[in-house]
Design an enzyme around this catalytic site. Structure first.
Site, mmCIF file in Angstrom:
data_model
loop_
_atom_site.group_PDB
_atom_site.id
_atom_site.type_symbol
_atom_site.label_atom_id
_atom_site.label_comp_id
_atom_site.label_asym_id
_atom_site.label_seq_id
_atom_site.Cartn_x
_atom_site.Cartn_y
_atom_site.Cartn_z
ATOM 1 N N GLU A 250 0.953 4.173 1.692
ATOM 2 C CA GLU A 250 0.767 4.262 3.287
ATOM 3 C C GLU A 250 2.537 3.794 3.727
ATOM 4 O OE1 GLU A 250 -1.348 3.563 2.387
ATOM 5 O OE2 GLU A 250 -3.455 3.834 2.709
ATOM 6 N N CYS B 192 -2.319 -0.592 7.600
ATOM 7 C CA CYS B 192 -1.327 0.391 7.520
ATOM 8 C C CYS B 192 -1.233 1.261 8.758
ATOM 9 C CB CYS B 192 -1.661 1.058 6.115
ATOM 10 S SG CYS B 192 -1.482 0.772 4.141
ATOM 11 N N CYS C 111 -5.589 2.000 5.460
ATOM 12 C CA CYS C 111 -6.340 0.162 6.167
ATOM 13 C C CYS C 111 -6.070 0.001 7.627
ATOM 14 C CB CYS C 111 -6.446 -0.931 5.029
ATOM 15 S SG CYS C 111 -4.866 -1.220 4.778
ATOM 16 N N HIS D 171 0.860 -1.427 -0.322
ATOM 17 C CA HIS D 171 0.163 0.039 -0.228
ATOM 18 C C HIS D 171 1.241 0.870 -0.270
ATOM 19 C CE1 HIS D 171 -3.686 -1.927 1.560
ATOM 20 N NE2 HIS D 171 -3.004 -2.291 0.594
#
Ligand SMILES: O=c1[nH]c(=O)n([C@H]2C[C@H](O)[C@@H](COP(=O)(O)O)O2)cc1CO
Ligand SMILES: [Zn+2]
Length: 164
Positions: A84, A111, A108, A82
């Site tokens: 992040e 993260c 999410c 992801h």
């Protein structure tokens, strides 16, 4: 009206600048469905790191799957990093304690864990299209418990055009 000797008007605000950088990073993503970008900023407004969603090094964008449905092993979800997390991992400078994260999609739960453990204290997000999913509900539970502030980016609808 412009006056001689005075600063230029209409320059980017800090929020526009950092969210703009996050969105520009997202434009590097090969994900055909969701391009997510992140930008980590210090307490004194210096950009520390950026990231977007993509496969880990060595995992070819042309060989690993970008699909969303079917056998989990044939979807992107088990492989993609992801934005992040990439932004956190891309940082080579030491501590991210007290930093702010600008991100185009609400983080999410996975993260959120990394954000909390990295010491990031503020999240500015744009879209929250998965707000009703267990992942984002769990994410907000953890962020609340850890005292990480999050607020929605206030779109100004300014159009930024760059010719490259
Ligand atoms: O926080 C996030 N950050 C992030 O980079 N992503 C990425 C993973 C996937 O490549 C894509 C989500 O895919 P989709 O919208 O097709 O389910 O966005 C997904 C989330 C989930 O909120
Ligand atoms: Zn995530």
């Amino acid at each position: 009206m412009d006056k001689k000797g005075q600063k230029r008007q209409g320059y980017l605000s800090w929020d526009e600048y950092f969210m703009g950088v996050a969105m520009l990073s997202g434009m590097r993503s090969k994900d055909p469905h969701s391009q997510v970008g992140a930008c980590i900023v210090s307490e004194d407004n210096k950009i520390l790191s950026m990231g977007y969603n993509g496969f880990p090094k060595g995992c070819s964008d042309d060989e690993f799957p970008w699909g969303r449905e079917g056998d989990p092993l044939d979807t992107k979800y088990l492989y993609v990093t992801h934005s992040e997390l990439n932004a956190i991992l891309n940082y080579r400078g030491g501590s991210l304690e007290g930093a702010k994260l600008y991100v185009s999609l609400f983080p999410c739960n996975e993260c959120a864990k990394a954000i909390i453990q990295a010491g990031i204290k503020t999240i500015v997000y744009d879209c929250d299209k998965y707000a009703d999913t267990p992942s984002v509900i769990a994410s907000k539970k953890m962020l609340d418990a850890a005292g990480v502030r999050y607020y929605k980016y206030n779109r100004t609808d300014r159009e930024i055009t760059i010719k490259v």
